[in-house]
Design a protein around this motif. Structure first.
Motif, PDB file in Angstrom:
ATOM      1  N   ASP A 105       3.523  -9.653   2.721  1.00 52.03           N
ATOM      2  CA  ASP A 105       3.369 -10.783   2.724  1.00 52.03           C
ATOM      3  C   ASP A 105       3.522 -11.589   1.495  1.00 52.03           C
ATOM      4  OD1 ASP A 105       0.433 -13.341   2.250  1.00 52.03           O
ATOM      5  OD2 ASP A 105       1.094 -12.867  -0.013  1.00 52.03           O
ATOM      6  N   PRO A 106       5.038 -12.996   2.051  1.00 49.50           N
ATOM      7  CA  PRO A 106       6.316 -13.457   0.595  1.00 49.50           C
ATOM      8  C   PRO A 106       5.591 -13.813  -0.540  1.00 49.50           C
ATOM      9  CG  PRO A 106       5.747 -14.196   2.714  1.00 49.50           C
ATOM     10  CD  PRO A 106       4.944 -14.173   3.185  1.00 49.50           C
ATOM     11  N   ASN A 107       3.963 -14.345  -0.810  1.00 48.46           N
ATOM     12  CA  ASN A 107       3.244 -14.656  -2.198  1.00 48.46           C
ATOM     13  C   ASN A 107       3.550 -13.199  -3.238  1.00 48.46           C
ATOM     14  OD1 ASN A 107       4.162 -17.385  -2.399  1.00 48.46           O
ATOM     15  ND2 ASN A 107       1.696 -17.067  -1.228  1.00 48.46           N
ATOM     16  N   ALA A 108       2.824 -12.168  -2.259  1.00 43.48           N
ATOM     17  CA  ALA A 108       3.163 -10.632  -2.957  1.00 43.48           C
ATOM     18  C   ALA A 108       4.058 -10.401  -3.322  1.00 43.48           C
ATOM     19  CB  ALA A 108       2.002  -9.562  -2.173  1.00 43.48           C
ATOM     20  N   LEU A 109       5.229 -10.329  -2.325  1.00 43.80           N
ATOM     21  CA  LEU A 109       6.233 -10.208  -2.660  1.00 43.80           C
ATOM     22  C   LEU A 109       7.400 -10.640  -3.591  1.00 43.80           C
ATOM     23  CD1 LEU A 109       8.490  -8.122  -1.846  1.00 43.80           C
ATOM     24  CD2 LEU A 109       9.410  -9.337  -0.088  1.00 43.80           C
ATOM     25  N   ALA A 110       7.030 -11.825  -3.728  1.00 43.27           N
ATOM     26  CA  ALA A 110       7.808 -12.293  -4.925  1.00 43.27           C
ATOM     27  C   ALA A 110       7.399 -12.333  -6.277  1.00 43.27           C
ATOM     28  CB  ALA A 110       7.485 -14.042  -4.310  1.00 43.27           C
ATOM     29  N   GLU A 111       5.665 -11.773  -5.973  1.00 43.25           N
ATOM     30  CA  GLU A 111       5.560 -11.209  -7.557  1.00 43.25           C
ATOM     31  C   GLU A 111       5.284 -10.237  -7.673  1.00 43.25           C
ATOM     32  OE1 GLU A 111       0.885 -12.498  -9.692  1.00 43.25           O
ATOM     33  OE2 GLU A 111       1.024 -11.121  -7.684  1.00 43.25           O
ATOM     34  N   PHE A 112       5.672  -9.543  -7.019  1.00 42.74           N
ATOM     35  CA  PHE A 112       6.225  -8.082  -7.304  1.00 42.74           C
ATOM     36  C   PHE A 112       7.570  -7.959  -7.629  1.00 42.74           C
ATOM     37  CE2 PHE A 112       7.662  -3.556  -6.664  1.00 42.74           C
ATOM     38  CZ  PHE A 112       6.891  -2.808  -6.777  1.00 42.74           C
ATOM     39  N   GLN A 121       0.635   6.901   6.265  1.00 44.48           N
ATOM     40  CA  GLN A 121       1.247   7.721   5.527  1.00 44.48           C
ATOM     41  C   GLN A 121       2.200   6.478   4.781  1.00 44.48           C
ATOM     42  OE1 GLN A 121       2.593  10.987   7.311  1.00 44.48           O
ATOM     43  NE2 GLN A 121       2.211  12.779   5.936  1.00 44.48           N
ATOM     44  N   GLN A 122       1.750   5.058   5.039  1.00 43.84           N
ATOM     45  CA  GLN A 122       3.246   4.697   4.587  1.00 43.84           C
ATOM     46  C   GLN A 122       2.486   3.059   3.799  1.00 43.84           C
ATOM     47  OE1 GLN A 122       6.898   3.991   6.148  1.00 43.84           O
ATOM     48  NE2 GLN A 122       6.412   5.410   7.327  1.00 43.84           N
ATOM     49  N   ILE A 123       2.348   1.685   3.173  1.00 48.56           N
ATOM     50  CA  ILE A 123       1.936   0.946   2.978  1.00 48.56           C
ATOM     51  C   ILE A 123       2.920   0.394   2.540  1.00 48.56           C
ATOM     52  CG2 ILE A 123       1.193   1.556   0.379  1.00 48.56           C
ATOM     53  CD1 ILE A 123      -1.632   0.292   0.975  1.00 48.56           C
ATOM     54  N   VAL A 124       2.670  -0.417   2.793  1.00 44.58           N
ATOM     55  CA  VAL A 124       3.796  -1.943   2.642  1.00 44.58           C
ATOM     56  C   VAL A 124       2.949  -3.204   2.354  1.00 44.58           C
ATOM     57  CG1 VAL A 124       5.612  -0.976   4.399  1.00 44.58           C
ATOM     58  CG2 VAL A 124       4.090  -2.757   5.053  1.00 44.58           C
ATOM     59  N   ILE A 125       4.160  -4.533   1.306  1.00 42.55           N
ATOM     60  CA  ILE A 125       3.440  -5.328   0.505  1.00 42.55           C
ATOM     61  C   ILE A 125       4.676  -6.426   1.567  1.00 42.55           C
ATOM     62  CG2 ILE A 125       4.028  -7.113  -1.072  1.00 42.55           C
ATOM     63  CD1 ILE A 125       3.574  -4.261  -2.582  1.00 42.55           C
ATOM     64  N   ASP A 144      -5.640   0.467   7.853  1.00 42.95           N
ATOM     65  CA  ASP A 144      -5.727  -1.286   7.533  1.00 42.95           C
ATOM     66  C   ASP A 144      -6.552  -1.887   6.919  1.00 42.95           C
ATOM     67  OD1 ASP A 144      -3.167  -2.790   6.892  1.00 42.95           O
ATOM     68  OD2 ASP A 144      -3.492  -3.722   9.085  1.00 42.95           O
ATOM     69  N   ARG A 145      -7.556  -1.952   6.637  1.00 43.24           N
ATOM     70  CA  ARG A 145      -9.256  -1.561   7.450  1.00 43.24           C
ATOM     71  C   ARG A 145      -9.694  -1.863   5.865  1.00 43.24           C
ATOM     72  NH1 ARG A 145      -9.896  -0.987  13.334  1.00 43.24           N
ATOM     73  NH2 ARG A 145     -10.269   1.045  12.479  1.00 43.24           N
ATOM     74  N   ASP A 146     -10.020  -0.519   5.088  1.00 47.81           N
ATOM     75  CA  ASP A 146     -10.396   0.108   4.006  1.00 47.81           C
ATOM     76  C   ASP A 146      -8.952   0.657   2.719  1.00 47.81           C
ATOM     77  OD1 ASP A 146      -9.628   2.226   4.952  1.00 47.81           O
ATOM     78  OD2 ASP A 146     -11.152   3.134   5.216  1.00 47.81           O
ATOM     79  N   THR A 147      -8.070   0.291   2.880  1.00 46.68           N
ATOM     80  CA  THR A 147      -7.499   0.853   1.869  1.00 46.68           C
ATOM     81  C   THR A 147      -6.888  -0.488   0.872  1.00 46.68           C
ATOM     82  OG1 THR A 147      -6.336   2.569   3.611  1.00 46.68           O
ATOM     83  CG2 THR A 147      -4.980   1.553   1.050  1.00 46.68           C
ATOM     84  N   HIS A 149      -2.204  -5.767 -11.188  1.00 44.85           N
ATOM     85  CA  HIS A 149      -2.636  -5.963  -9.986  1.00 44.85           C
ATOM     86  C   HIS A 149      -3.593  -5.344  -8.377  1.00 44.85           C
ATOM     87  CE1 HIS A 149       0.419  -9.541 -11.093  1.00 44.85           C
ATOM     88  NE2 HIS A 149       1.368  -8.772 -11.012  1.00 44.85           N
ATOM     89  N   GLU A 150      -4.496  -6.059  -8.508  1.00 44.32           N
ATOM     90  CA  GLU A 150      -5.691  -5.511  -7.467  1.00 44.32           C
ATOM     91  C   GLU A 150      -5.996  -5.967  -6.339  1.00 44.32           C
ATOM     92  OE1 GLU A 150      -7.037  -2.719  -8.186  1.00 44.32           O
ATOM     93  OE2 GLU A 150      -6.306  -1.816 -10.127  1.00 44.32           O
ATOM     94  N   HIS A 151      -6.556  -5.754  -4.687  1.00 47.32           N
ATOM     95  CA  HIS A 151      -6.598  -6.041  -3.726  1.00 47.32           C
ATOM     96  C   HIS A 151      -5.201  -6.786  -3.401  1.00 47.32           C
ATOM     97  CE1 HIS A 151     -10.463  -4.901  -4.085  1.00 47.32           C
ATOM     98  NE2 HIS A 151     -10.817  -5.246  -5.260  1.00 47.32           N
ATOM     99  N   VAL A 152      -3.890  -6.364  -4.068  1.00 43.14           N
ATOM    100  CA  VAL A 152      -2.616  -6.628  -3.157  1.00 43.14           C
ATOM    101  C   VAL A 152      -2.385  -6.739  -1.982  1.00 43.14           C
ATOM    102  CG1 VAL A 152      -0.647  -6.585  -3.142  1.00 43.14           C
ATOM    103  CG2 VAL A 152      -1.617  -6.053  -5.200  1.00 43.14           C
ATOM    104  N   GLU A 153      -2.459  -7.639  -1.227  1.00 44.97           N
ATOM    105  CA  GLU A 153      -1.612  -8.234   0.353  1.00 44.97           C
ATOM    106  C   GLU A 153      -1.060  -7.113   0.273  1.00 44.97           C
ATOM    107  OE1 GLU A 153      -2.836  -9.665   4.038  1.00 44.97           O
ATOM    108  OE2 GLU A 153      -4.228 -10.653   1.500  1.00 44.97           O
ATOM    109  N   SER A 154      -1.622  -6.540   1.511  1.00 48.59           N
ATOM    110  CA  SER A 154      -0.443  -4.854   1.897  1.00 48.59           C
ATOM    111  C   SER A 154      -1.651  -4.896   3.271  1.00 48.59           C
ATOM    112  CB  SER A 154      -0.331  -3.795   0.686  1.00 48.59           C
ATOM    113  OG  SER A 154      -1.935  -3.351   0.891  1.00 48.59           O
ATOM    114  N   ARG A 155      -0.443  -3.541   3.890  1.00 51.42           N
ATOM    115  CA  ARG A 155      -1.333  -3.135   5.441  1.00 51.42           C
ATOM    116  C   ARG A 155      -0.902  -1.849   4.931  1.00 51.42           C
ATOM    117  NH1 ARG A 155       1.573  -3.393  10.270  1.00 51.42           N
ATOM    118  NH2 ARG A 155       4.277  -4.228   9.601  1.00 51.42           N
TER     119      ARG A 155
END
Length: 109
Positions: A46-53, A40-44, A13-16, A28-34
């Motif tokens: 954040d409401p703004n990042a999700l709405a944009e996607f 093995q999984q990454i999720v979006i 979570d800290r460096d991906t 889009h780069e540096h998308v708010e995610s964790r």
């Protein structure tokens, strides 16, 4: 929530760093995610990042996803999306998405 799952560790979570683009549109780069437990999984979420996607998904033919991390190095994947518009409409028929974030306005002459 949008979740991308892999059969290998992608990072933590800290460096991906997550980036994506649809078709030949600007990305889009540096998308708010964790990164989730197990790495093995990454999720979006954040409401703004999700709405944009979600505002860019309908009608797209391809999704390109890129990740960089100290653990996983560089990972890139391409997803075919033909027919995505009907699937998105069905999935969100009873759950409207928030509007996409407003774009900063440039100066006018």
């Amino acid at each position: 929530m949008i979740r991308f799952g892999f059969a290998f560790k992608i990072g933590n979570d800290r460096d991906t760093v997550l980036g994506y683009r649809f078709d030949d549109r600007p990305g889009h780069e540096h998308v708010e995610s964790r990164v989730l437990l197990g790495k093995q999984q990454i999720v979006i979420e954040d409401p703004n990042a999700l709405a944009e996607f979600m505002s860019e998904l309908p009608g797209a033919d391809r999704l390109y996803v890129r990740m960089r991390s100290m653990i996983g190095g560089r990972t890139a994947v391409e997803y075919p999306l033909r027919g995505s518009e009907a699937a998105v409409q069905a999935a969100f028929a009873d759950c409207p998405m928030p509007p996409p974030p407003s774009q900063p306005r440039g100066r006018t002459s």
